[in-house]
Scaffold this motif. Structure first.
Motif, short mmCIF file in Angstrom:
data_model
loop_
_atom_site.label_atom_id
_atom_site.label_comp_id
_atom_site.label_asym_id
_atom_site.label_seq_id
_atom_site.Cartn_x
_atom_site.Cartn_y
_atom_site.Cartn_z
N VAL A 394 0.86 -1.18 0.00
CA VAL A 394 0.00 0.00 0.00
C VAL A 394 0.90 1.23 0.00
O VAL A 394 1.73 1.40 0.89
N GLY A 395 0.74 2.07 -1.01
CA GLY A 395 1.48 3.33 -1.03
C GLY A 395 2.95 3.17 -1.30
O GLY A 395 3.78 3.76 -0.60
N GLY A 396 3.33 2.34 -2.29
CA GLY A 396 4.73 2.21 -2.65
C GLY A 396 5.24 3.41 -3.43
O GLY A 396 4.49 4.28 -3.86
N LEU A 397 6.56 3.46 -3.61
CA LEU A 397 7.21 4.55 -4.34
C LEU A 397 7.73 4.02 -5.66
O LEU A 397 8.28 2.92 -5.73
N GLU A 398 7.56 4.81 -6.72
CA GLU A 398 8.02 4.45 -8.05
C GLU A 398 8.99 5.52 -8.54
O GLU A 398 8.69 6.72 -8.50
N GLY A 399 10.16 5.09 -8.97
CA GLY A 399 11.16 6.02 -9.48
C GLY A 399 10.92 6.40 -10.93
O GLY A 399 9.99 5.91 -11.59
N GLU A 400 11.76 7.27 -11.41
CA GLU A 400 11.68 7.65 -12.82
C GLU A 400 12.06 6.46 -13.69
O GLU A 400 12.88 5.64 -13.31
N PRO A 401 11.44 6.33 -14.87
CA PRO A 401 11.76 5.19 -15.74
C PRO A 401 13.24 5.19 -16.13
O PRO A 401 13.79 6.22 -16.55
N VAL A 402 13.88 4.05 -15.95
CA VAL A 402 15.26 3.89 -16.40
C VAL A 402 15.31 3.42 -17.85
O VAL A 402 16.36 3.50 -18.50
N GLU A 403 14.18 2.94 -18.36
CA GLU A 403 14.10 2.52 -19.75
C GLU A 403 12.68 2.72 -20.25
O GLU A 403 11.71 2.48 -19.52
N GLU A 404 12.55 3.19 -21.48
CA GLU A 404 11.24 3.47 -22.04
C GLU A 404 11.25 3.14 -23.53
O GLU A 404 12.17 3.55 -24.26
N THR A 519 3.24 2.23 -24.45
CA THR A 519 4.48 2.70 -23.84
C THR A 519 4.94 1.68 -22.81
O THR A 519 4.23 1.42 -21.84
N LEU A 520 6.12 1.09 -23.02
CA LEU A 520 6.71 0.14 -22.09
C LEU A 520 7.78 0.86 -21.25
O LEU A 520 8.58 1.62 -21.80
N THR A 521 7.77 0.61 -19.96
CA THR A 521 8.73 1.25 -19.06
C THR A 521 9.31 0.22 -18.11
O THR A 521 8.68 -0.79 -17.77
N ARG A 522 10.54 0.49 -17.68
CA ARG A 522 11.20 -0.21 -16.58
C ARG A 522 11.55 0.83 -15.53
O ARG A 522 12.18 1.84 -15.84
N ALA A 523 11.14 0.58 -14.30
CA ALA A 523 11.37 1.55 -13.23
C ALA A 523 11.58 0.79 -11.93
O ALA A 523 11.11 -0.34 -11.75
N VAL A 535 11.38 -3.39 0.55
CA VAL A 535 11.52 -4.26 -0.61
C VAL A 535 11.77 -3.37 -1.83
O VAL A 535 11.02 -2.42 -2.08
N LEU A 536 12.83 -3.68 -2.57
CA LEU A 536 13.20 -2.94 -3.76
C LEU A 536 13.23 -3.90 -4.94
O LEU A 536 13.83 -4.97 -4.85
N TRP A 537 12.57 -3.52 -6.03
CA TRP A 537 12.56 -4.35 -7.22
C TRP A 537 12.40 -3.47 -8.45
O TRP A 537 12.07 -2.29 -8.35
N THR A 538 12.66 -4.05 -9.61
CA THR A 538 12.53 -3.36 -10.89
C THR A 538 11.37 -3.99 -11.65
O THR A 538 11.37 -5.20 -11.87
N SER A 539 10.41 -3.17 -12.03
CA SER A 539 9.19 -3.67 -12.65
C SER A 539 9.08 -3.20 -14.09
O SER A 539 9.72 -2.22 -14.50
N ARG A 540 8.24 -3.92 -14.83
CA ARG A 540 7.91 -3.56 -16.20
C ARG A 540 6.41 -3.32 -16.29
O ARG A 540 5.62 -4.10 -15.73
N ARG A 541 6.05 -2.26 -17.00
CA ARG A 541 4.64 -1.94 -17.13
C ARG A 541 4.34 -1.48 -18.55
O ARG A 541 5.20 -0.90 -19.22
N ALA A 542 3.13 -1.76 -18.97
CA ALA A 542 2.63 -1.35 -20.28
C ALA A 542 1.51 -0.35 -20.08
O ALA A 542 0.51 -0.64 -19.40
N ARG A 543 1.68 0.84 -20.65
CA ARG A 543 0.68 1.90 -20.54
C ARG A 543 0.27 2.35 -21.94
O ARG A 543 0.99 2.12 -22.91
N PRO A 544 -0.89 3.00 -22.07
CA PRO A 544 -1.32 3.47 -23.39
C PRO A 544 -0.34 4.49 -23.97
O PRO A 544 0.31 5.25 -23.24
N GLY A 545 -0.24 4.49 -25.30
CA GLY A 545 0.64 5.43 -25.98
C GLY A 545 -0.03 6.77 -26.22
O GLY A 545 -1.05 7.11 -25.59
N ARG A 546 0.52 7.51 -27.16
CA ARG A 546 0.01 8.86 -27.45
C ARG A 546 -0.46 9.00 -28.88
O ARG A 546 -0.47 10.10 -29.44
#
Length: 560
Positions: A394-404, A519-523, A535-546
């Motif tokens: 609940v309420g995690g922190l997400e950094g800036e994308p390191v890959e997009e 839009t695919l991101t790694r953050a 807990v620290l991990w690197t995730s991948r997410r797919a979001r709508p494009g533009r």
């Protein structure tokens, strides 16, 4: 014989379209007030009891197995200590995955040197151990990361030969951990305990998945996994077939039967006797008509079109059925599927009517008894009872994308593209490839005033074509291709999103790249567990494009 059932429904009909005068409830004299109360039925007594206590019985079965990817194998044990979305979204670890991350490898090596120097070992033994680590696990590049930028060269010039590579050391320790009985590395006996404590610190620093067994489906751009539990000897599997990343909830799961997870039983019995409370929410009208309302609530201003079913349902619940619902709290363990076995209600007339009332189980009857919320769907299109509370953060922190990476359609070129916008650098930074100027192709030597024929125009080096293929009739995929650079060498992706490590070429299902793009991101993600651990991990997410993009690709052109 066929019967015909008819009924008449009485509904109020306003003389005007404005309901405000009726809802104002203006008061005149006491006799008028008494008449209005009688007219609205406030003096009418009903033989309906008010609930006084509610006893709820049930059981909660905890999930005990976890399996990433497609249904295959029995999975691994799961104790609920690690948040489920962190376990699912974490990228696989391995030498290839971390070889390009020089900064984190150097930080891990520095921490090991600090532990060795503070362990109370003799100075000559520490110097010997440090020299061995620097020789066997040097910090440097492997040659698989593409071009090296100036920041990486400066970083290596400072730390090369002074700090060992923590990633390489950790993988070597997992493969064959040395012990004092078998000193294969030539270290002092006291140094092996330092190595073991350092490896425990390294494993808990960054959560990674097992190599070669990810939950991320690169062809579908989504996560797929299953969890298993045992309900009284009957195995139940909950599958998340298309988790996009972000917030994991019970709506992402479907309930299936036995799928070979072999989940051990972990059941907790639930018993709660409490006082029910009327259901209330902000803006709900008062329980009695002549009670002063909140001036900020204007029920007469509720406007709903014939298609606004949700708005009309909320308004009807608030004005008609709001005082018929009660709230009964029940604490359930996180990471479990809770099933109610009985709900007993005691009201104000229980002694006169023969005792408390046993309510029908949710879904056991027809009509209102069949209705319930938070029910999981099944593989055959049905619904099953039970409340599933996944163990999430609940309420995690997400950094800036390191890959997009942008997956987009280009109608002008009749082509789909994978645009590598941002890629990670070996020193933990991020390189914006959209600001990198492309290298122009050398112009051919021709006589003055002669036009030059171009088979195709130049495309930016971070644009990679997605070529359509038909592996079987009616099924289309997009295969990642490449273009040649000015020197004739093929241009390859520099990040990890377009190099998923599949055994064959990277094929993406065509329907996964719509017209608006993806839009695919790694953050990096950081959250705390229920016991306070980070807990620290690197995730991948797919979001709508533009929307659509244009590469400027043209064929059969002439240049002066």
């Amino acid at each position: 014989m066929t019967s015909i059932t008819s009924w008449t429904r009485l509904e109020p009909r306003a003389r005007t379209g404005d309901l405000r005068p009726s809802l104002e409830g203006q008061v005149h004299d006491p006799a008028w007030m008494l008449a209005r109360q009688w007219q609205l039925g406030e003096f009418l007594g009903d033989d309906a009891g008010t609930p006084v206590w509610v006893r709820v019985r049930g059981h909660a079965d905890r999930i005990t197995r976890y399996r990433p990817g497609r249904p295959a194998g029995a999975g691994t044990d799961y104790d609920g200590a690690t948040p489920l979305e962190a376990l699912v979204e974490a990228e696989p670890g391995g030498p290839r995955a971390t070889s390009a991350d020089l900064r984190s490898g150097a930080e891990a090596g520095q921490h090991l040197l600090r532990l060795l120097r503070s362990a109370g070992l003799p100075a000559d033994a520490v110097a010997e151990a440090v020299g061995m680590l620097l020789d066997d696990f040097p910090l440097g590049l492997t040659g698989e990361e593409g071009g090296v930028d100036a920041a990486t060269l400066r970083f290596l010039s400072v730390l090369r030969g002074r700090v060992p590579d923590g990633h390489a050391l950790a993988f070597s320790l997992r493969a064959s951990a040395p012990t004092p009985e078998e000193p294969g590395w030539g270290l002092p006996p006291a140094a092996y305990s330092v190595l073991r404590s350092w490896l425990a610190w390294y494993d808990g620093r960054h959560l990674t998945a097992a190599e070669g067994d990810p939950a991320w489906d690169a062809r579908r751009l989504e996560h797929r996994f299953s969890v298993g539990l045992s309900e009284g000897g009957t195995e139940t599997t909950l599958t998340a077939p298309a988790y996009q990343g972000g917030t994991l909830d019970w709506t992402d799961f479907t309930a299936d039967g036995d799928t070979g997870l072999e989940s051990p039983a972990d059941r907790e019995s639930l018993l709660s006797t409490t006082f029910p409370a009327p259901v209330r929410f902000p803006g709900m009208p008062a329980r009695r008509y002549w009670e002063f309302e909140d001036a900020r609530v204007d029920l007469g201003g509720v406007e709903a079109a014939p298609s606004d079913l949700a708005r009309m349902l909320v308004a009807e619940f608030a004005t008609v059925y709001g005082n018929d619902w009660y709230l009964v709290p029940l604490d359930v363990p996180v990471g479990s599927l809770t099933t109610l076995t009985s709900v007993v209600v005691g009201d104000t007339f229980s002694s006169e009517l023969g005792g408390p009332t046993l309510l029908p189980a949710p879904g056991a009857g027809a009509g209102d008894a069949h209705w319930s919320v938070h029910r999981l769907s099944t593989g055959d299109g049905g619904r099953r009872t039970g409340l599933f509370v996944p163990p999430v953060t609940v309420g995690g922190l997400e950094g800036e994308p390191v890959e997009e990476v942008l997956l987009a359609r280009d109608e002008g070129a009749n082509q789909a593209w994978a645009v590598e916008r941002r890629v990670p650098t070996p020193v933990g930074g991020s390189l914006d490839r959209t600001r990198t100027a492309p290298t122009p192709r050398p112009a051919p030597a021709v006589a003055g005033g002669t036009a030059v024929y171009r088979l195709m125009s130049d495309v930016p080096p971070h644009w990679f074509p997605l070529l359509p293929r038909e592996p079987r009739p009616g099924a289309y995929v997009l295969r990642l291709g490449h273009l040649d650079g000015p020197d004739g060498a093929p241009l390859r992706p520099l990040g990890r999103l377009l190099a998923p490590g599949l055994p064959n070429a990277y094929d993406l299902f065509s329907e996964e790249v719509p017209r608006e793009g993806v839009t695919l991101t790694r953050a990096h993600q950081y959250a705390r567990t229920r016991d306070g651990r980070g807990v620290l991990w690197t995730s991948r997410r797919a979001r709508p494009g533009r929307g659509e993009s244009s590469s400027g690709l043209r064929f059969d052109g002439l240049e002066d």
